[in-house]
Motif scaffolding. Structure first.
Motif, short mmCIF file in Angstrom:
data_model
loop_
_atom_site.label_atom_id
_atom_site.label_comp_id
_atom_site.label_asym_id
_atom_site.label_seq_id
_atom_site.Cartn_x
_atom_site.Cartn_y
_atom_site.Cartn_z
N SER A 108 13.61 -6.08 103.09
CA SER A 108 15.06 -5.87 102.91
C SER A 108 15.33 -4.80 101.86
CB SER A 108 15.73 -7.18 102.50
OG SER A 108 15.28 -7.58 101.23
N ALA A 109 14.43 -4.65 100.90
CA ALA A 109 14.63 -3.66 99.84
C ALA A 109 14.11 -2.28 100.21
CB ALA A 109 13.95 -4.13 98.55
N VAL A 110 13.03 -2.22 100.99
CA VAL A 110 12.41 -0.93 101.28
C VAL A 110 12.66 -0.44 102.70
CG1 VAL A 110 10.58 -1.35 99.60
CG2 VAL A 110 10.17 -1.88 101.99
N ARG A 111 13.52 -1.13 103.45
CA ARG A 111 13.69 -0.83 104.87
C ARG A 111 14.07 0.62 105.14
NH1 ARG A 111 16.67 -5.09 106.97
NH2 ARG A 111 14.81 -5.91 107.94
N LYS A 112 15.10 1.12 104.46
CA LYS A 112 15.61 2.45 104.79
C LYS A 112 14.82 3.56 104.10
CE LYS A 112 20.33 1.18 105.91
NZ LYS A 112 20.15 -0.25 105.92
N SER A 113 14.38 3.32 102.89
CA SER A 113 13.82 4.42 102.10
C SER A 113 12.31 4.38 101.92
CB SER A 113 14.48 4.43 100.72
OG SER A 113 14.22 3.21 100.06
N GLY A 161 8.90 3.79 97.91
CA GLY A 161 10.26 4.19 98.26
C GLY A 161 11.34 3.54 97.43
N VAL A 162 10.99 2.84 96.34
CA VAL A 162 11.99 2.24 95.45
C VAL A 162 11.68 2.69 94.03
CG1 VAL A 162 12.39 0.23 96.91
CG2 VAL A 162 10.62 0.13 95.17
#
Length: 137
Positions: free
Chosen positions: A56-61, A108-109
């Motif tokens: 949920s935290a790294v899905r897009k980036s 990615g975070v």
């Protein structure tokens, strides 16, 4: 849930939880890793709960790597069953985790988000964990 497609023997011994992890002790794929600090069994349900938090935290980036797999069967006999009658049926599957094992890697975070994710994932796991970064090696 994660489980092997097929195994040579359905029922396994419990084994021992002694020693440190032989491999997967450093971050190889992502920027951050979640490392176990004590031995234990991580069930397929716990791995899935951690995966949901991280994805949920790294899905897009970013990207997520799961570096443990539940390949050990745990059996259980039904409640209120008399002794004897052999070993129980396979109840669930676990991954054997030893100290030093990197269980999850992600990228990615930013660092603050990675620390918060490590804290959230640590609440879902039966072992103590810490965050590793790629620069620490």
């Amino acid at each position: 849930m994660l489980m092997p497609e097929r195994v040579k023997y359905r029922k396994m011994h419990r084994g021992r939880t002694k020693g440190r992890s032989k491999g997967a002790t450093s971050v190889h794929f992502g920027e951050y890793g979640i490392q176990a600090l004590e031995p234990g069994w991580v069930s397929s349900r716990q791995i899935e709960a951690c995966r949901l938090i991280l994805i949920s935290a790294v899905r897009k980036s970013g990207k997520l790597w799961i570096r443990i797999f539940p390949d050990k069967s745990v059996t259980k006999k039904p409640a209120e069953t008399r002794m004897g009658g052999g070993k129980g049926d396979v109840d669930h599957w676990v991954a054997v985790v030893k100290p030093g094992r990197v269980m999850f890697e992600f990228s990615g975070v930013n660092k603050e988000t990675a620390e918060e994710l490590t804290k959230q994932v640590g609440h879902k796991l039966p072992v103590k964990v810490r965050m590793l970064t790629l620069e620490e090696e």
